[in-house]
Enzyme design. Structure first.
Site, PDB file in Angstrom:
ATOM      1  N   SER A   1       0.748  -1.406   0.042  1.00  0.00           N
ATOM      2  CA  SER A   1      -0.107   0.026  -0.048  1.00  0.00           C
ATOM      3  C   SER A   1       0.885   1.125  -0.040  1.00  0.00           C
ATOM      4  CB  SER A   1      -0.993   0.159   1.342  1.00  0.00           C
ATOM      5  OG  SER A   1      -1.612   1.271   1.106  1.00  0.00           O
TER       6      SER A   1
ATOM      7  N   HIS B   1      -1.477   7.109  -5.158  1.00  0.00           N
ATOM      8  CA  HIS B   1      -2.026   6.370  -4.158  1.00  0.00           C
ATOM      9  C   HIS B   1      -1.915   4.957  -5.068  1.00  0.00           C
ATOM     10  CE1 HIS B   1      -5.468   3.136  -2.947  1.00  0.00           C
ATOM     11  NE2 HIS B   1      -4.599   3.193  -2.062  1.00  0.00           N
TER      12      HIS B   1
ATOM     13  N   ASN C   1      -7.726  -5.597  13.793  1.00  0.00           N
ATOM     14  CA  ASN C   1      -6.513  -5.332  14.915  1.00  0.00           C
ATOM     15  C   ASN C   1      -5.267  -4.859  13.988  1.00  0.00           C
ATOM     16  OD1 ASN C   1      -5.547  -4.984  17.374  1.00  0.00           O
ATOM     17  ND2 ASN C   1      -4.856  -6.846  17.469  1.00  0.00           N
TER      18      ASN C   1
END
Length: 304
Positions: free
Chosen positions: A96, A110, A262
């Site tokens: 990413s 991006h 998480n």
């Protein structure tokens, strides 16, 4: 695929994604000319981890992240419901990237390439690349879309028009009724059944998108880095960055997935710029460069 082949395949995906991260970081350091990436290795509670690489205060890149992760473990109930699956054990890996330049005439960029797996039947590739200029230069927009169309056409001439439409729809700030930038491509859940490609070919397509990033962004930096800019243009950059923040915190599926599984907060929120402004009811003067840019933040523009 046999179980052993699936295990080998996901390991191959992770290795090739790491290589993409390495290549892009080296190339961006050269393109910037000053900044260096700092790496932080991290482990996820529940399984897996990643390599977060951040550049700050470079010659052009004010804040940029090029992150790799490969995580596994138990899928949270909220994600299972969203994916409409019952399985618990998942594996996800990807790269990413978000780059925020300090120069208002150099665009934000991006990219994300990723692979997700629950079992032999439930697995897919996703990703995309999109450009968010503070000021839309039509020549730069055409160059960007031409290059990503070429990368798609190497595998299927159906990919670019389909994935461009997906990007226009996905990178849309509904509460502003404007696109985040000039779009690009966005795809999800690619597999042999819906692409007429093998798993290896879809991986090659994913890597091809990754390898397209560096030459595109290096060119866009070089085209604009030496242009002079005004205080008004710098203030507009901060205003446009606020739209980027709004999209990522309200709509971005990667941000949501990271928070719900998480994930590591610093890695998830590396997409946010170092500074953004929210001026009240900012309305550019008609026929100003800022006004013209707003007119080009719409779905369905044919940049080719």
């Amino acid at each position: 695929m046999e179980i052993e082949k699936i295990i080998m395949f996901k390991e191959e995906v992770a290795v090739r994604y790491k290589q993409i991260q390495d290549e892009i970081c080296r190339g961006l350091e050269i393109a910037d000319g000053k900044g260096k990436f700092e790496e932080e290795l991290w482990e996820r509670n529940g399984g897996g981890g990643g390599r977060t690489r951040i550049m700050q205060n470079g010659a052009i890149i004010e804040k940029g992240g090029v992150n790799f992760s490969a995580v596994h473990g138990k899928l949270p109930e909220a994600v299972k419901k969203a994916f409409k699956v019952n399985e618990d054990d998942f594996f996800a890996t990807g790269v990413s990237i978000v780059i925020h330049p300090n120069h208002p005439l150099v665009p934000i960029i991006h990219m994300n390439i990723r692979y997700f797996e629950l079992n032999e039947e439930t697995r897919w590739f996703g990703g995309g690349i999109d450009l968010t200029p503070h000021y839309v230069f039509e020549n730069d927009a055409r160059f960007f879309h031409h290059k990503i169309k070429q990368a798609c056409d190497d595998f299927s001439t159906e990919f670019y028009p389909k994935f461009k439409t997906h990007a226009d729809d996905y990178f849309f700030i509904k509460h502003r009724e404007e696109t985040r930038g000039i779009g690009g491509i966005f795809y999800d859940r690619l597999k042999p059944e819906n692409t007429n490609l093998s798993w290896e070919q879809i991986l090659d397509f994913s890597i091809n998108i990754g390898e397209t990033f560096l030459p595109i962004y290096s060119e866009l930096i070089d085209r604009n880095r030496d242009k002079e800019f005004t205080k008004t243009q710098k203030e507009w950059q901060y205003q446009r960055r606020s739209r980027y923040v709004e999209f990522n915190l309200v709509y971005d599926s990667g941000t949501k997935f990271g928070l719900e599984t998480n994930g590591r907060i610093e890695s998830i929120l590396m997409s946010l710029p170092p500074q953004a402004n929210w001026g009240y009811n900012v309305q550019p003067a008609i026929d100003s460069e800022e006004y013209k840019t707003l007119q080009l933040l719409k779905k369905g523009i044919n940049w080719i």
